[in-house]
Structure formats: structure tokens, C-alpha cells
Design a protein around this motif. Structure first.
Motif, PDB file in Angstrom:
ATOM      1  N   GLY A 265       0.773  -1.230   0.000  1.00 13.95           N
ATOM      2  CA  GLY A 265       0.000   0.000   0.000  1.00 13.95           C
ATOM      3  C   GLY A 265       0.803   1.277   0.000  1.00 13.95           C
ATOM      4  O   GLY A 265       0.228   2.366   0.059  1.00 13.95           O
ATOM      5  N   ALA A 266       2.117   1.184  -0.080  1.00 11.40           N
ATOM      6  CA  ALA A 266       2.944   2.390  -0.068  1.00 11.40           C
ATOM      7  C   ALA A 266       2.819   3.136  -1.387  1.00 11.40           C
ATOM      8  O   ALA A 266       2.705   2.527  -2.455  1.00 11.40           O
ATOM      9  CB  ALA A 266       4.405   2.034   0.195  1.00 11.40           C
TER      10      ALA A 266
ATOM     11  N   SER B  68       2.665   3.902   3.679  1.00 13.66           N
ATOM     12  CA  SER B  68       3.313   5.213   3.697  1.00 13.66           C
ATOM     13  C   SER B  68       3.076   5.961   2.390  1.00 13.66           C
ATOM     14  O   SER B  68       2.883   5.355   1.335  1.00 13.66           O
ATOM     15  CB  SER B  68       4.820   5.057   3.930  1.00 13.66           C
ATOM     16  OG  SER B  68       5.080   4.455   5.185  1.00 13.66           O
ATOM     17  N   VAL B  69       3.140   7.289   2.475  1.00 16.46           N
ATOM     18  CA  VAL B  69       3.098   8.147   1.295  1.00 16.46           C
ATOM     19  C   VAL B  69       4.399   8.937   1.274  1.00 16.46           C
ATOM     20  O   VAL B  69       4.617   9.817   2.114  1.00 16.46           O
ATOM     21  CB  VAL B  69       1.882   9.094   1.314  1.00 16.46           C
ATOM     22  CG1 VAL B  69       1.918  10.014   0.098  1.00 16.46           C
ATOM     23  CG2 VAL B  69       0.587   8.299   1.336  1.00 16.46           C
TER      24      VAL B  69
ATOM     25  N   VAL C  56       2.323   9.233   6.857  1.00 17.71           N
ATOM     26  CA  VAL C  56       1.673  10.030   5.808  1.00 17.71           C
ATOM     27  C   VAL C  56       1.713  11.492   6.247  1.00 17.71           C
ATOM     28  O   VAL C  56       0.972  11.885   7.140  1.00 17.71           O
ATOM     29  CB  VAL C  56       0.213   9.583   5.598  1.00 17.71           C
ATOM     30  CG1 VAL C  56      -0.426  10.400   4.487  1.00 17.71           C
ATOM     31  CG2 VAL C  56       0.141   8.096   5.292  1.00 17.71           C
ATOM     32  N   PRO C  57       2.588  12.305   5.665  1.00 17.99           N
ATOM     33  CA  PRO C  57       3.637  11.918   4.713  1.00 17.99           C
ATOM     34  C   PRO C  57       4.764  11.174   5.436  1.00 17.99           C
ATOM     35  O   PRO C  57       4.930  11.308   6.646  1.00 17.99           O
ATOM     36  CB  PRO C  57       4.111  13.257   4.154  1.00 17.99           C
ATOM     37  CG  PRO C  57       3.879  14.220   5.282  1.00 17.99           C
ATOM     38  CD  PRO C  57       2.609  13.763   5.956  1.00 17.99           C
ATOM     39  N   ALA C  58       5.515  10.407   4.683  1.00 16.70           N
ATOM     40  CA  ALA C  58       6.546   9.564   5.285  1.00 16.70           C
ATOM     41  C   ALA C  58       7.706  10.397   5.828  1.00 16.70           C
ATOM     42  O   ALA C  58       8.119  11.390   5.226  1.00 16.70           O
ATOM     43  CB  ALA C  58       7.061   8.563   4.259  1.00 16.70           C
ATOM     44  N   LYS C  59       8.207   9.944   6.975  1.00 13.92           N
ATOM     45  CA  LYS C  59       9.388  10.553   7.595  1.00 13.92           C
ATOM     46  C   LYS C  59      10.358   9.453   7.997  1.00 13.92           C
ATOM     47  O   LYS C  59       9.971   8.302   8.177  1.00 13.92           O
ATOM     48  CB  LYS C  59       8.975  11.361   8.834  1.00 13.92           C
ATOM     49  CG  LYS C  59       8.043  12.522   8.523  1.00 13.92           C
ATOM     50  CD  LYS C  59       7.670  13.270   9.790  1.00 13.92           C
ATOM     51  CE  LYS C  59       6.729  14.443   9.473  1.00 13.92           C
ATOM     52  NZ  LYS C  59       6.338  15.171  10.710  1.00 13.92           N
TER      53      LYS C  59
END
Length: 268
Positions: free
Chosen positions: A210-211, A229-230, A244-247
Motif C-alpha cells: 500500500g505504499a 506510507s506516502v 503520511v507523509p513519510a518521515k
């Protein structure tokens, strides 16, 4: 027969193992004999078997299997790297997917592997300026496998796409060697840009289910992207990103995340 297998094993160990497993599979399940003979044992090379399997999966009333088989045969004959990449993909699936206990399984049953091989032929068509036919392969691959890879995308070898449902890889995306991704992954753009607009995935990256990785950004070698993650910004090598957003949430945790397939982000 033993001498034949010994010679084949020396020349092409992956194909030799597939043939041995095919003979065993027929003994274990005779009802699959026709499928296994036509898909594997009837062929002298793995390239011939892949051309047949791809054409059978993608054939339709619009484009019969025989024409697609001829196209695939031409692709494998013109570019030997296609067959070598397929061998690497089979080994990758076997090494990384606990559901895969034989080399024969991706050839017969795993749509992630089959979709990647169809993409490889489509990419050859794109590179040889047969772009409408390449788009036909893309369309059929999306319809049959639920995997939409633009034929202009550049994808390395040793690729494992597990489950392979709802995969989207855009036109200017680049995927390195030994990458693993799970279902519902998108390597997409962020708008209507017409230039270089898709992600560049380094070697050895693991992309969780799902990333979404969006835009012309780099994901560094041997990094991990957590499920769901986005990713909108560059990911340094050997890091784990999530959210979301990815860090960045930590180190990758191992030298080869795509091989280890560890998705627990250090939680035990």
C-alpha cells in the motif's frame, strides 16, 4: 535422461531445476500434466517457456496467442538480458517469498513474476520503437494481472512483487536491482507534468504493502518504506521511512532489506 539433466544443470541450473520440479509435480498431480508439459517440459529453453506462458496469459480475441508468442520469441532472441533477468527474478521470489518453495511456482502460478516478464517484453517493444504494441502488452497485463507498468519504465533484475495486486509503475520510474515490493504499491507522479516525473528506486529497497511513492524523487539503496506510507521527499540510503507523509523513523536495520523482508520497523 540423467545425463541430459546433468548437462542442462551445468549450462543452466535454474532451467534444469525447473524441469526436475516439473517432472515431480506431474507425478504428484497428474491432472496438471497437460499444463506443465505445455508450459515447461515441451520447451528446450526457459526463454521459449516464458514466451509461451506470457502469450497464453495475454492472448485474447483482439490479439491471438500465436502472434504474441512470435513477438515474445523475437524479444528473447534479440535481447538475452531478458532471459537472464527472468532467472534472477525466479531466484529472488524463491529466496524471499516463504510461500514459494519451488522454482516452478513463479513460472506457473505467481502473477507478480508473470507480470514482470510481460513488462520486460513490453519494454523491449518500447525500446525498438514498437510503442503501440508495447502499450497493448501494458493494457493486457493490467487487465489480466492487475499490474500496470508503463513499458518505458526501467526495472532491474532480481525483482520480487508479492501478491502483485494493484501495482502501478509510471512511465519515467526507475527501479533498481533486487527490489521487493508488496501489493498496492504505486510509483506515481504528482500532477500533470510531462517530463521526468516518477520515482527512482535504488537497489535492494523494500516497499511495503500500500505504499505510495510520488514524484521525481530518489529512494536510496537498501532503504525500507513501511506499509501504507506516502513518500513525497527523497529517502537517504539505508533508512526506514513511515507515515503520511513519510518521515525517517530509523535505520534500515540490515544490509539487504529487500532480501530480509523484515517489515516490523524494529518492533518485537
Amino acid at each position: 535422461m540423467a545425463n541430459t539433466h546433468a548437462k542442462l544443470a551445468e549450462l543452466d541450473p535454474v532451467w534444469a531445476r525447473i524441469n526436475t520440479e516439473a517432472e515431480t509435480a506431474i507425478k504428484d498431480e497428474p491432472l496438471l500434466g497437460g499444463l506443465i508439459h505445455s508450459s515447461i517440459l515441451h520447451h528446450k529453453t526457459i526463454e521459449s517457456a516464458l514466451a509461451y506462458r506470457t502469450s497464453m496469459k495475454l492472448g485474447s480475441h483482439e490479439m491471438p496467442e500465436q502472434l504474441l508468442r512470435e513477438i515474445c520469441d523475437m524479444a528473447y532472441a534479440d535481447d538475452p538480458e531478458l532471459g537472464q533477468a527472468a532467472r534472477a527474478d525466479i531466484v529472488a521470489v524463491y529466496d524471499r517469498d516463504p510461500a514459494c518453495d519451488r522454482f516452478i511456482l513463479p513460472m506457473l502460478f505467481f502473477k507478480g513474476f508473470q507480470a514482470v516478464q510481460a513488462y520486460r517484453v513490453a519494454n523491449w517493444l518500447w525500446r525498438t520503437d514498437r510503442r503501440d504494441m508495447a502499450r497493448f502488452f501494458q493494457m493486457r497485463c493490467s487487465e489480466v494481472f492487475g499490474v500496470d507498468i508503463h513499458p518505458a519504465a526501467r526495472i532491474g533484475k532480481g525483482i520480487m512483487i508479492d501478491h502483485a495486486h494493484s501495482i502501478v509503475i509510471g512511465e519515467t520510474a526507475v527501479v533498481g536491482d533486487n527490489v521487493s515490493m508488496l501489493h498496492s504499491v504505486t510509483l506515481g507522479g504528482t500532477g500533470k507534468e510531462e517530463e521526468d516525473r516518477h520515482p527512482k528506486i535504488g537497489d535492494g529497497v523494500l516497499i511495503g504493502a500500500g505504499a505510495k511513492v510520488l514524484g521525481n524523487i530518489k529512494v536510496g539503496h537498501c532503504s525500507r518504506i513501511a506499509a501504507g506510507s506516502v513518500v513525497l521527499q527523497e529517502v537517504p540510503p539505508c533508512k526506514t521511512v513511515a507515515g503520511v507523509p513519510a518521515k525517517i523513523v530509523g535505520e534500515a536495520g540490515c544490509d539487504q532489506p529487500s532480501v530480509a523482508m523484515d517489515q516490523l520497523l524494529g518492533v518485537r
